[in-house]
Design a protein around this motif. Structure first.
Motif, PDB file in Angstrom:
ATOM      1  N   UNK A   1       0.875  -1.156   0.153  1.00 58.23           N
ATOM      2  CA  UNK A   1      -0.082   0.118  -0.033  1.00 58.23           C
ATOM      3  C   UNK A   1       0.827   1.211  -0.139  1.00 58.23           C
ATOM      4  N   UNK A   2       2.029   1.113   0.805  1.00 54.70           N
ATOM      5  CA  UNK A   2       2.793   2.526   0.737  1.00 54.70           C
ATOM      6  C   UNK A   2       3.768   2.644  -0.296  1.00 54.70           C
ATOM      7  N   UNK A   3       3.986   1.528  -1.073  1.00 51.15           N
ATOM      8  CA  UNK A   3       4.674   1.547  -2.328  1.00 51.15           C
ATOM      9  C   UNK A   3       3.748   2.324  -3.693  1.00 51.15           C
ATOM     10  N   UNK A   4       2.621   1.487  -3.401  1.00 53.99           N
ATOM     11  CA  UNK A   4       1.428   1.842  -4.349  1.00 53.99           C
ATOM     12  C   UNK A   4       1.292   3.490  -4.301  1.00 53.99           C
ATOM     13  N   UNK A   5       1.310   3.992  -3.068  1.00 54.07           N
ATOM     14  CA  UNK A   5       1.167   5.371  -2.809  1.00 54.07           C
ATOM     15  C   UNK A   5       1.994   6.406  -3.018  1.00 54.07           C
TER      16      UNK A   5
END
Length: 317
Positions: free
Chosen positions: A187-191
């Motif tokens: 989730x943090x990577x995609x964000x």
């Protein structure tokens, strides 16, 4: 007295087949030391379905997550050695935990290897606007030592240890960020809040194909059939290999004949084209080894990771 002894031997001989039949009428349970839905769980359920047909016994899957696979592994290590309670172990279970966890409640000798099912590398993902290949990542990391972040599930997890090995071989330094599971890191990577993501292929390939990141390398010696254009780290740092694995084990002292029976069913299940297609899609290498080959593999893994873990000082205090 002699007559009594003979009667006891005769009774035991006659009872043995009945005991064996009773054991085989009970279901076989594959204990997965992770929560339901992950790669280990998927593999176990695929194999269980096929093994049920081969063994003539119902094969069930039970999830016993916790303690970085320790909960499930300890449970199986203490189970009756009748071949009806099995462990689907992962690299963390027997390649990493015995080195980094003090007072581990099990040891390798507590298990009887049945079959190494699969091995799998980790995919290295970068942001779409980030380094587009391994040389570019090396250049960026050397230009800003420690400035590039990558996500892991903890300092002693295999994803982090694999990345530490990769960085050592490439001569770079990046900053690890710890998450509670792949989904949080993803989730943090995609964000856009994480520069690099290091994950198994079942996560890496969908991210890449959905255009949410660049898959710039695998930590295997050979390229993955699902992504033939993506190189391996070993192509830039020869000999670099960091694999995890899934393998089936029984409690120690399980009868060799029963181990062989379970091996035949487990290895046979991996020849199912439907299972092979799914595992290949998830970027796993299918093995299906013999018990002896699996035992040797575990010894080789220990020789690989023990000195690396010691040198990199990631022991769990």
């Amino acid at each position: 007295m002699i007559l009594t002894s003979r009667r006891l031997v005769l009774a035991a001989t006659l009872a043995a087949p009945a005991i064996a039949r009773a054991q085989q009428q009970r279901p076989v349970t594959i204990v997965v030391p992770f929560a339901a839905g992950g790669s280990t769980d998927v593999l176990s359920r695929l194999m269980a379905e096929r093994m049920t047909q081969t063994l003539g016994q119902t094969v069930l899957v039970e999830n016993r997550a916790g303690g970085n696979t320790i909960v499930g592994a300890e449970y199986v290590s203490r189970a009756q050695p009748d071949g009806n309670t099995l462990l689907m172990a992962a690299g963390t279970t027997l390649s990493i935990n015995p080195v980094v966890v003090k007072n581990l409640p099990y040891k390798l000798e507590d298990f009887a290897p049945i079959s190494l099912a699969t091995t799998y590398p980790f995919g290295i993902l970068t942001q779409n606007k980030g380094p587009a290949d391994i040389p570019a990542l090396v250049a960026a990391a050397k230009a800003d030592p420690g400035g590039i972040t990558y996500g892991t599930n903890g300092p002693t997890t295999l994803t982090n240890v694999a990345m530490l090995l990769v960085m050592e071989r490439l001569g770079i330094r990046m900053q690890d960020v710890t998450y509670r599971g792949d989904s949080a890191a993803l989730n943090d990577f995609v964000a856009g809040n994480l520069d690099v993501l290091v994950v198994a292929g079942s996560t890496a390939v969908p991210v890449f194909r959905n255009g949410q990141g660049q898959l710039i390398g695998w930590t295997s010696l050979q390229r993955m059939p699902t992504t033939p254009d993506v190189p391996t780290v070993a192509e830039f740092a020869p000999g670099t290999e960091a694999l995890s694995w899934f393998g089936l084990l029984a409690p120690a002292r399980t009868a060799p004949a029963r181990v062989q029976q379970l091996h035949d069913a487990a290895a046979g299940s991996l020849k199912d084209p439907r299972i092979q297609e799914r595992l290949t899609r998830d970027a796993q290498f299918i093995v299906g080894s013999t018990p002896e080959e699996f035992a040797q593999f575990l010894r080789d893994q220990d020789r690989l990771w023990r000195p690396i873990l010691s040198k990199l000082d990631v022991q769990n205090n």
